[in-house]
Design a protein around this motif. Structure first.
Motif, mmCIF file in Angstrom:
data_model
loop_
_atom_site.group_PDB
_atom_site.id
_atom_site.type_symbol
_atom_site.label_atom_id
_atom_site.label_comp_id
_atom_site.label_asym_id
_atom_site.label_seq_id
_atom_site.Cartn_x
_atom_site.Cartn_y
_atom_site.Cartn_z
ATOM 1 N N GLY A 66 0.969 -1.189 0.060
ATOM 2 C CA GLY A 66 0.120 0.150 0.147
ATOM 3 C C GLY A 66 0.488 1.345 0.078
ATOM 4 O O GLY A 66 1.574 0.957 0.535
ATOM 5 N N SER A 122 -0.448 5.381 4.948
ATOM 6 C CA SER A 122 0.373 5.072 5.682
ATOM 7 C C SER A 122 1.695 3.982 5.071
ATOM 8 O O SER A 122 2.700 4.049 5.435
ATOM 9 C CB SER A 122 -0.278 3.419 6.306
ATOM 10 N N ALA A 176 -1.306 -1.526 -5.823
ATOM 11 C CA ALA A 176 -1.807 -1.907 -6.912
ATOM 12 C C ALA A 176 -2.489 -0.472 -7.969
ATOM 13 O O ALA A 176 -2.773 -0.859 -8.733
ATOM 14 C CB ALA A 176 -3.689 -2.703 -5.412
ATOM 15 N N ALA A 177 -2.523 0.674 -7.267
ATOM 16 C CA ALA A 177 -2.941 1.254 -7.827
ATOM 17 C C ALA A 177 -1.665 1.783 -9.259
ATOM 18 O O ALA A 177 -0.647 1.475 -8.727
ATOM 19 C CB ALA A 177 -3.175 2.684 -7.419
ATOM 20 N N GLY A 189 -1.224 7.444 -3.239
ATOM 21 C CA GLY A 189 -2.523 8.575 -2.429
ATOM 22 C C GLY A 189 -3.271 7.272 -2.085
ATOM 23 O O GLY A 189 -4.338 7.848 -0.867
ATOM 24 N N GLY A 190 -3.468 5.995 -2.453
ATOM 25 C CA GLY A 190 -4.128 5.259 -1.386
ATOM 26 C C GLY A 190 -5.605 5.878 -1.843
ATOM 27 O O GLY A 190 -6.132 6.025 -3.113
ATOM 28 N N CYS A 215 -11.853 15.636 2.646
ATOM 29 C CA CYS A 215 -12.242 15.234 4.271
ATOM 30 C C CYS A 215 -13.007 15.475 5.045
ATOM 31 O O CYS A 215 -13.579 16.092 4.929
ATOM 32 C CB CYS A 215 -10.500 15.324 4.697
ATOM 33 N N ASP A 216 -12.715 15.225 6.528
ATOM 34 C CA ASP A 216 -13.712 15.405 7.614
ATOM 35 C C ASP A 216 -13.576 15.927 8.337
ATOM 36 O O ASP A 216 -13.578 15.807 9.715
ATOM 37 C CB ASP A 216 -15.268 14.536 7.194
ATOM 38 N N ILE A 217 -11.549 15.775 7.940
ATOM 39 C CA ILE A 217 -10.879 16.419 9.299
ATOM 40 C C ILE A 217 -9.957 17.455 9.021
ATOM 41 O O ILE A 217 -9.765 17.354 8.005
ATOM 42 C CB ILE A 217 -10.233 15.690 10.074
ATOM 43 N N TYR A 238 -5.246 17.227 9.361
ATOM 44 C CA TYR A 238 -5.302 15.876 8.888
ATOM 45 C C TYR A 238 -3.699 15.900 7.946
ATOM 46 O O TYR A 238 -3.729 16.367 6.187
ATOM 47 C CB TYR A 238 -7.026 15.899 7.674
ATOM 48 N N THR A 251 0.971 -2.872 -8.708
ATOM 49 C CA THR A 251 1.294 -4.337 -8.740
ATOM 50 C C THR A 251 0.448 -4.609 -7.161
ATOM 51 O O THR A 251 0.473 -4.156 -6.215
ATOM 52 C CB THR A 251 2.862 -3.968 -7.792
ATOM 53 N N ARG A 252 -0.689 -6.219 -7.235
ATOM 54 C CA ARG A 252 -1.197 -6.136 -6.370
ATOM 55 C C ARG A 252 -1.113 -7.761 -5.707
ATOM 56 O O ARG A 252 -0.834 -8.466 -6.234
ATOM 57 C CB ARG A 252 -2.802 -6.279 -6.994
ATOM 58 N N ALA A 285 -9.431 -5.710 3.485
ATOM 59 C CA ALA A 285 -8.448 -5.166 2.256
ATOM 60 C C ALA A 285 -7.686 -5.676 3.533
ATOM 61 O O ALA A 285 -6.181 -6.737 1.697
ATOM 62 C CB ALA A 285 -7.319 -3.478 2.556
ATOM 63 N N SER A 323 -10.384 8.142 14.708
ATOM 64 C CA SER A 323 -9.289 9.102 15.297
ATOM 65 C C SER A 323 -8.730 10.026 13.559
ATOM 66 O O SER A 323 -9.688 9.409 12.665
ATOM 67 C CB SER A 323 -8.240 8.378 15.338
HETATM 68 C C1 LIG Z 1 -14.139 8.895 1.385
HETATM 69 C C2 LIG Z 1 -12.601 9.136 2.176
HETATM 70 C C3 LIG Z 1 -12.464 10.027 3.292
HETATM 71 C C4 LIG Z 1 -11.811 10.332 4.372
HETATM 72 N N1 LIG Z 1 -11.681 11.211 4.887
HETATM 73 C C5 LIG Z 1 -10.883 10.680 5.507
HETATM 74 C C6 LIG Z 1 -10.849 12.048 7.359
HETATM 75 O O1 LIG Z 1 -10.971 13.118 6.631
HETATM 76 N N2 LIG Z 1 -9.715 11.712 7.879
HETATM 77 C C7 LIG Z 1 -9.704 10.827 7.876
HETATM 78 O O2 LIG Z 1 -8.860 11.067 9.413
HETATM 79 N N3 LIG Z 1 -9.415 9.363 7.518
HETATM 80 C C8 LIG Z 1 -10.822 9.767 6.451
HETATM 81 N N4 LIG Z 1 -10.202 8.919 5.464
HETATM 82 C C9 LIG Z 1 -9.428 7.795 5.532
HETATM 83 C C10 LIG Z 1 -8.338 7.046 5.128
HETATM 84 O O3 LIG Z 1 -8.440 5.945 4.420
HETATM 85 C C11 LIG Z 1 -6.932 7.471 5.949
HETATM 86 O O4 LIG Z 1 -7.568 9.105 6.505
HETATM 87 C C12 LIG Z 1 -6.099 7.542 5.192
HETATM 88 O O5 LIG Z 1 -6.066 7.785 4.092
HETATM 89 C C13 LIG Z 1 -5.641 5.555 5.016
HETATM 90 O O6 LIG Z 1 -4.474 6.002 4.656
HETATM 91 P P1 LIG Z 1 -4.292 4.524 4.766
HETATM 92 O O7 LIG Z 1 -2.436 4.746 3.837
HETATM 93 O O8 LIG Z 1 -3.863 3.410 5.846
HETATM 94 O O9 LIG Z 1 -5.005 3.369 3.208
HETATM 95 P P2 LIG Z 1 -4.920 4.091 2.171
HETATM 96 O O10 LIG Z 1 -5.639 5.749 1.760
HETATM 97 O O11 LIG Z 1 -7.055 3.129 1.923
HETATM 98 O O12 LIG Z 1 -4.052 3.416 1.446
HETATM 99 C C14 LIG Z 1 -3.755 2.089 1.291
HETATM 100 C C15 LIG Z 1 -3.462 1.359 0.094
HETATM 101 O O13 LIG Z 1 -3.217 0.201 -0.618
HETATM 102 C C16 LIG Z 1 -3.189 -0.180 -1.576
HETATM 103 N N5 LIG Z 1 -3.603 -1.931 -1.258
HETATM 104 C C17 LIG Z 1 -4.764 -2.564 -0.972
HETATM 105 N N6 LIG Z 1 -4.662 -4.302 -0.812
HETATM 106 C C18 LIG Z 1 -3.282 -3.972 -1.878
HETATM 107 C C19 LIG Z 1 -2.658 -5.461 -1.967
HETATM 108 N N7 LIG Z 1 -3.273 -6.117 -1.719
HETATM 109 N N8 LIG Z 1 -1.950 -5.237 -3.144
HETATM 110 C C20 LIG Z 1 -1.139 -4.100 -3.550
HETATM 111 N N9 LIG Z 1 -1.710 -2.731 -2.840
HETATM 112 C C21 LIG Z 1 -2.973 -2.707 -1.767
HETATM 113 C C22 LIG Z 1 -4.959 0.369 -2.157
HETATM 114 O O14 LIG Z 1 -4.990 0.071 -3.191
HETATM 115 C C23 LIG Z 1 -4.505 1.327 -1.653
HETATM 116 O O15 LIG Z 1 -4.010 2.398 -2.858
HETATM 117 C C24 LIG Z 1 -11.488 8.720 4.398
HETATM 118 C C25 LIG Z 1 -11.449 7.893 3.697
HETATM 119 C C26 LIG Z 1 -12.558 8.205 2.475
HETATM 120 C C27 LIG Z 1 -12.732 6.253 1.641
#
Ligand SMILES: Cc1cc2nc3c(=O)[nH]c(=O)nc-3n(C[C@H](O)[C@H](O)[C@H](O)COP(=O)(O)OP(=O)(O)OC[C@H]3O[C@@H](n4cnc5c(N)ncnc54)[C@H](O)[C@@H]3O)c2cc1C
Length: 863
Positions: free
Chosen positions: A22, A26, A46-47, A51-52, A64-66, A71, A116-117, A395, A444
């Motif tokens: 990912g 994170s 995977a993307a 940016g996820g 975002c909602d924070i 954030y 790459t998933r 996920a 959070s």
């Molecule tokens: C519409 C929306 C609005 C949000 N707004 C807020 C907000 O305002 N404040 C807040 O705190 N949080 C918010 N969130 C939660 C948000 O997900 C987190 O804030 C943060 O972006 C998560 O980051 P991350 O890197 O942990 O996960 P993600 O951003 O979800 O990234 C995970 C990545 O892992 C990749 N992945 C998953 N499985 C696989 C696999 N098997 N192989 C390869 N790649 C894979 C995905 O493609 C993705 O790019 C929001 C979520 C959504 C959906």
């Protein structure tokens, strides 16, 4: 986008220290941190770009909602200066640009494989390596495997009949086309009114010819009030960014906020209105969570906010029927993630926008041309699914992960996710999840939680390397303890009552388990730090030198008890045993004045009755139900030195209401003015008088029950013995709450709980020294456990608390009563302290124990 995919794609090493899956916020920070620590790392995404969440969710209105200044990453003070957010709630494109900016700034792209998933991962115990397989069948080995796959990244599978039949345009908010969508002149359906629906509906409505919104559950939304960041917040951040970020890390939800002490149930409608309107004007979810101190534990308190929001909805939405449908009724506010409203409710006033309630008009099927309800078929040009995610676990289990002994993660989590700290799980060595189930994650500000997890994992891997350790895995004991703590945190709240995605309730067949940690970002961080400080408590680590494990459980005290203990520690109160008796009494009186009063009862009346050597004050608590009621004579706590007939007021009210009994709380003479056996003599005299005059007090004829807490429990137990020996009065039962039963202060509970839980060993010594000469203490009138004969005593209910010096003597007394043939039940209150059960409406986890006490009282009278 494809250029990113191939960018720098020189052959990658097939064996690395760490693979991170990912490249959202994170994964990006994890990579940066691991590089700083010198670990070879590959990130698989995977993307086609970083940016996820913000890469995938490109629907109109996505924000975002924070507040975005919160954030944001805080790991590099220079970064804070290099990036400025344009508005309070930044849009998806701006947040995505930020992710890309981070990627370039720290040169992260060269270690990320896009497109790459990861399909499968298997732990090889002999090699102590994870073997990963991608969907394109690439094989990668690594020592440590970090899932940074996101809590809200796995779209929920559609469970609507006919999905797939529709021949028009189909869109998912979570997989929105990069080139955007033009709805001009089209008949559009939006299915789902969670956050994505609420954000996109107003913008889709601006273009569409007709918009039909299909709503299963109405959600609460507060106005976003987007624009500049609130001046107070901005000023605090600008004045001292480091202090501001630190405050976020030590806050409940990851946003600096001063937790309110105002309880809805003890404040006036004016206060309710004032606090609600201030929250409404601020437009921040962190403020919505902080209107009243009791809003997540008390349904009544919560309903006050709910109803005010409903009023606001009714004031905006002109059609009363539509307004009612938009008013949430099936959950307490905050128990599902609330939404931010920018023209959402107002959109339903537009003539071309219609709301369909799926509860009364369920979708029968999707057809080639539209959507068929039971009584109507509606044609559409486009359908937008805003149907949400398989949250927190989706996920992770989407990858076929096989741990030690061939057990898959799906099997291990078949009855709900089980983790230690939300970071690790038994059976899966060297496996970490960032913001996984069991951590504060979606409850959070995720940026704060992400950074904390990444730092913890980075430090852990550095520790293992430094110590020559090659594997790490939590123990069963530690994981089970964490799950208990998780459950303790959530069950005192209203969260588990809502059918939310926090509970997995949106995904058919998903086990109903409350997934995120609700104890707070601050408490959680403290727990993670304490685990490290205690030599990775609860983790089994191995290396060439053998096994290292300091096994145990973190957070054993009930969460609300821990919170009160922490609060008391910050007050810097003097220890009572350092004060003279009078000083200690004054301090107790001051502290009591600050307590919530406890529930209302029918009548509270004070009076006097004859004691053993003069008059004693009493306070009578009468239920609001029609009498006459059975009588409980109650003796207050306070080590024979402190307190009075009114000092346990909240608990007496609570017992009165719960047991539907008349409680007569009687004062007794206190030491050092009147030493042993004055209190015991007064106890017997009072019970005799009340037994003889019970009906005059409005009580029911027949035997009464004797109850008491701490030293009051001692008096109650002694009174039962003396009444038996004297042939009366008749006593139907004895309720002993953490009673003093013996003067021996060498039992293990005196050692284990000597300090830190309010009643200390030295304070208990102070009480005994005031109360009785050493030679007198072994008298059964002071130490009822020492009575030669405990038979033929009234049935007993003895409550002991885990973190109480008096625990073991309470247990010993219950055992001795049982051995003497007295029907006795002993309840061990897990995670409680000597004082916590009496803290009505402060320590909510005590309520269930007091309910048991009340039920025991009813049982005594029913005999
Ligand atoms: C519409 C929306 C609005 C949000 N707004 C807020 C907000 O305002 N404040 C807040 O705190 N949080 C918010 N969130 C939660 C948000 O997900 C987190 O804030 C943060 O972006 C998560 O980051 P991350 O890197 O942990 O996960 P993600 O951003 O979800 O990234 C995970 C990545 O892992 C990749 N992945 C998953 N499985 C696989 C696999 N098997 N192989 C390869 N790649 C894979 C995905 O493609 C993705 O790019 C929001 C979520 C959504 C959906």
């Amino acid at each position: 986008m494809t250029e990113h995919k191939t960018h720098g794609r020189t052959p990658r090493p097939g064996d690395v220290d760490v693979v991170v899956v990912g490249a959202g916020f994170s994964g990006l920070y994890m990579l940066h941190r691991l590089r700083q620590l010198g670990f070879s790392t590959r990130v698989l995404e995977a993307a086609d770009d970083v940016g996820g969440t913000w890469y995938w969710n490109r629907y109109p209105g996505a924000r975002c909602d924070i507040v975005t200044t919160d954030y944001t990453y805080s790991f590099d003070p220079e970064l804070e200066k290099a990036w400025t957010w344009s508005e309070k709630y930044a849009t998806q494109p701006e947040i995505l640009r930020y992710a890309q900016f981070i990627t370039e700034r720290y040169d992260l792209r060269r270690d990320i494989d896009f497109g790459t998933r990861v399909a499968a991962a298997r732990w090889d115990s002999s090699e102590e390596r994870w073997h990963l397989r991608t969907e394109s069948d690439e094989r990668i080995r690594c020592r440590h495997y970090v899932m940074a796959t996101g809590c809200l990244s796995q779209p929920k599978a559609l469970d609507i009949a006919g999905a797939g039949r529709f021949k028009g345009e189909v869109y998912f908010t979570s997989r929105w086309p990069h080139e955007g969508v033009d709805f001009t002149g089209k008949r559009v359906a939006v299915i789902g009114t969670g956050s994505s629906g609420v954000q996109s509906i107003p913008l889709i409505a601006r273009e569409a010819k007709h918009l039909t919104v299909f709503q299963r559950t109405a959600n609460f939304a507060i106005p976003a009030g987007n624009g500049p960041v609130r001046p107070e917040r901005r000023a605090a951040l600008d004045a001292d960014p480091a202090a501001y970020r630190k405050a976020a890390k030590l806050s409940r939800v990851g946003v600096p906020t001063t937790p309110t002490m105002v309880m809805a149930m003890y404040s006036t409608p004016d206060v309710h209105r004032e606090r609600f309107e201030a929250m409404w004007a601020s437009g921040e979810l962190a403020d919505l969570a902080n209107v009243f101190a009791d809003q997540v534990v008390s349904a009544e308190a919560n309903e006050i906010i709910c109803e005010m929001v409903r009023e606001k909805i009714r004031a905006v939405v002109k059609d009363p029927q539509t307004a009612e449908l938009l008013c949430p009724r099936d959950h307490a506010i905050g128990t599902k993630r609330a939404c931010l409203d920018t023209d959402y409710y107002a959109t339903f006033n537009l003539p071309h926008v219609r709301l369909v309630d799926l509860r009364s008009h369920p979708i029968r099927t999707i057809t080639e041309t539209g959507i068929e309800l039971a009584d109507e078929a509606i044609e559409f040009d486009a359908i937008v699914f805003a149907t949400g995610f398989d949250a927190l676990t989706g996920a992770i289990v989407a990858v076929d992960i096989t741990g030690r002994d061939g057990v898959t993660l799906k099997q291990a989590w078949a009855d709900g996710a089980r983790t230690y700290l939300g970071l690790t799980t038994v059976g899966f060595p060297n496996f970490f999840a960032i913001t996984g189930p069991g951590s504060p994650s979606v409850l959070s500000n995720m940026m704060v939680s992400i950074e904390q997890h990444v730092d913890w994992i980075g430090d852990c891997l550095a520790h293992l390397r430094a110590e020559g350790l090659t594997t790490i895995e939590p123990t069963e004991t530690a994981q089970a303890g964490w799950m208990t703590h998780m459950n303790d945190c959530s069950r005192i709240t209203l969260f588990p009552k809502a059918n939310s995605w926090y509970m997995g309730a949106n995904v058919p067949g998903k086990p109903r388990v409350f997934l995120p940690y609700v104890g707070g970002v601050d408490v959680y961080r403290k727990a993670c730090d304490e685990v490290v400080a205690r030599d990775y408590l609860g983790f089994r680590r191995t290396g060439p030198q053998g096994v290292r494990c300091s096994d145990g459980v973190i957070c054993r005290v009930q969460p609300d008890v821990a919170m009160v203990l922490d609060l008391m520690a910050t007050l810097g109160l003097p220890s009572l045993d350092t004060l003279p008796a009078e000083g200690a009494r004054m301090l107790m009186t001051q502290l009591s004045a600050a307590r919530p009063p406890g529930p209302a009862v029918g009548e509270i009346r004070d009076g006097m009755l004859p004691g053993a050597a003069g008059e004693l004050a009493y306070r009578l608590y009468r239920p609001a139900t029609p009498g006459p009621h059975p009588i409980v004579v109650y003796f207050h706590g306070g080590g024979w030195v402190l307190g009075a007939h009114d000092s346990d007021d909240p608990m007496c009210r609570d017992l009165c209401k719960r047991a539907d009994a008349l409680i007569v709380s009687v004062n007794y003479r206190h030491a050092p003015e009147a030493r042993f056996p004055a209190a015991a003599d007064d106890g017997l005299a009072a019970v005799r008088w009340i037994a003889a005059h019970g009906e005059e007090l409005g009580g029911r004829a027949g035997p009464l029950v004797v109850a008491g807490w701490s030293a009051g429990g001692n008096i109650a137990a002694v009174t039962c013995q003396r009444a038996r020996d004297a042939g009366g009065p008749a006593i139907a039962g004895q309720l002993l709450l953490t009673p003093v039963t013996d003067c021996d202060m060498t039992r293990p509970s005196y050692v284990e709980n000597a300090e830190g839980y309010v009643l200390t060993t030295s304070l208990m010594k102070w009480f005994w020294d005031y109360y009785a000469e050493p030679a007198a203490r072994t008298d059964p009138k002071a130490s009822p456990l020492r009575a030669k004969d405990l038979s033929k005593l009234p049935p007993a209910f003895v409550v002991t608390c885990e973190f109480d010096p008096l625990r073991d003597e309470g247990v010993a007394y219950a055992q001795a009563l049982t051995a003497a043939g007295v029907p006795t039940r002993q309840l061990a209150a897990r995670g409680h302290t000597h004082t916590s059960l009496t803290m009505v409406d402060v320590i909510f986890s005590g309520a269930e124990i007091r309910a048991e006490m009340a039920s025991a009282l009813r049982g005594f009278f029913a005999r």
